[in-house]
Design a protein around this motif. Structure first.
Motif, PDB file in Angstrom:
ATOM      1  N   LEU A 147       0.857  -1.180   0.000  1.00 42.40           N
ATOM      2  CA  LEU A 147       0.000   0.000   0.000  1.00 42.40           C
ATOM      3  C   LEU A 147       0.897   1.236   0.000  1.00 42.40           C
ATOM      4  O   LEU A 147       1.989   1.218   0.587  1.00 42.40           O
ATOM      5  N   CYS A 148       0.436   2.310  -0.624  1.00 42.98           N
ATOM      6  CA  CYS A 148       1.161   3.568  -0.512  1.00 42.98           C
ATOM      7  C   CYS A 148       0.984   4.074   0.925  1.00 42.98           C
ATOM      8  O   CYS A 148       0.100   3.611   1.653  1.00 42.98           O
ATOM      9  N   GLU A 149       1.825   5.023   1.327  1.00 38.17           N
ATOM     10  CA  GLU A 149       1.740   5.557   2.693  1.00 38.17           C
ATOM     11  C   GLU A 149       0.336   6.076   3.012  1.00 38.17           C
ATOM     12  O   GLU A 149      -0.174   5.847   4.107  1.00 38.17           O
ATOM     13  N   LYS A 150      -0.265   6.786   2.063  1.00 38.83           N
ATOM     14  CA  LYS A 150      -1.595   7.357   2.298  1.00 38.83           C
ATOM     15  C   LYS A 150      -2.609   6.262   2.599  1.00 38.83           C
ATOM     16  O   LYS A 150      -3.389   6.365   3.543  1.00 38.83           O
ATOM     17  N   HIS A 151      -2.619   5.208   1.808  1.00 33.21           N
ATOM     18  CA  HIS A 151      -3.614   4.156   1.985  1.00 33.21           C
ATOM     19  C   HIS A 151      -3.222   3.133   3.057  1.00 33.21           C
ATOM     20  O   HIS A 151      -4.030   2.288   3.431  1.00 33.21           O
ATOM     21  N   HIS A 152      -2.009   3.242   3.580  1.00 38.09           N
ATOM     22  CA  HIS A 152      -1.583   2.370   4.674  1.00 38.09           C
ATOM     23  C   HIS A 152      -1.807   3.047   6.022  1.00 38.09           C
ATOM     24  O   HIS A 152      -2.632   2.608   6.812  1.00 38.09           O
ATOM     25  N   ARG A 153      -1.094   4.155   6.261  1.00 39.41           N
ATOM     26  CA  ARG A 153      -1.120   4.790   7.574  1.00 39.41           C
ATOM     27  C   ARG A 153      -1.726   6.179   7.577  1.00 39.41           C
ATOM     28  O   ARG A 153      -1.850   6.806   8.617  1.00 39.41           O
TER      29      ARG A 153
END
Length: 143
Positions: A113-119
């Motif tokens: 996941l990209c950072e946005k969609h992960h954390r």
């Protein structure tokens, strides 16, 4: 607008609950951490944010670097897994010494996941499951 229609609106949502983590090794000293690193090394070159993949190649709302997410069982929960429940969904994973390998090195439990969609705000570690799923089909649902 008909009287029985609720107008568009914003709503603040707060979730607060307690998670009961079992005792566990620090991640870097866990013997299966090497499986996580091997999976990362093996798949990094072809990795894409699973959110964008799920949107049939629409990565327009992705942001930041790619990160590996434990999709079903986080590393810190390995020692609390009910192996009978895990085995029912993922046959062949019910061996005590091998569950860590599955958690940390399996495509069944790891996703990019990209950072946005992960954390990030609205990411998988932030949003409620129903909202995370709806976000795949509704642009800019969470802000």
């Amino acid at each position: 607008m008909p009287e029985n229609v609720v107008p568009a609106h914003d709503q603040t949502v707060t979730h607060r609950y307690r998670i009961h983590y079992p005792a566990h090794e620090p991640r870097e000293t866990d013997p299966h951490y090497r499986d996580f690193e091997a999976y990362r090394h093996r798949t990094r070159a072809s990795a894409e944010c699973q959110f964008g993949v799920d949107r049939v190649g629409d990565f327009s709302e992705c942001g930041g670097n790619l990160e590996l997410h434990h999709a079903h069982i986080e590393f810190a929960l390995i020692n609390a897994v009910d192996l009978a429940l895990l085995e029912a969904r993922y046959p062949g994973v019910s061996v005590v010494g091998e569950v860590g390998e599955w958690v940390n090195g399996s495509a069944d439990n790891l996703m990019w996941l990209c950072e946005k969609h992960h954390r990030g705000l609205g990411g998988i570690h932030h949003a409620a499951a129903a909202d995370w799923e709806a976000e795949h089909f509704i642009r800019n649902l969470i802000s």
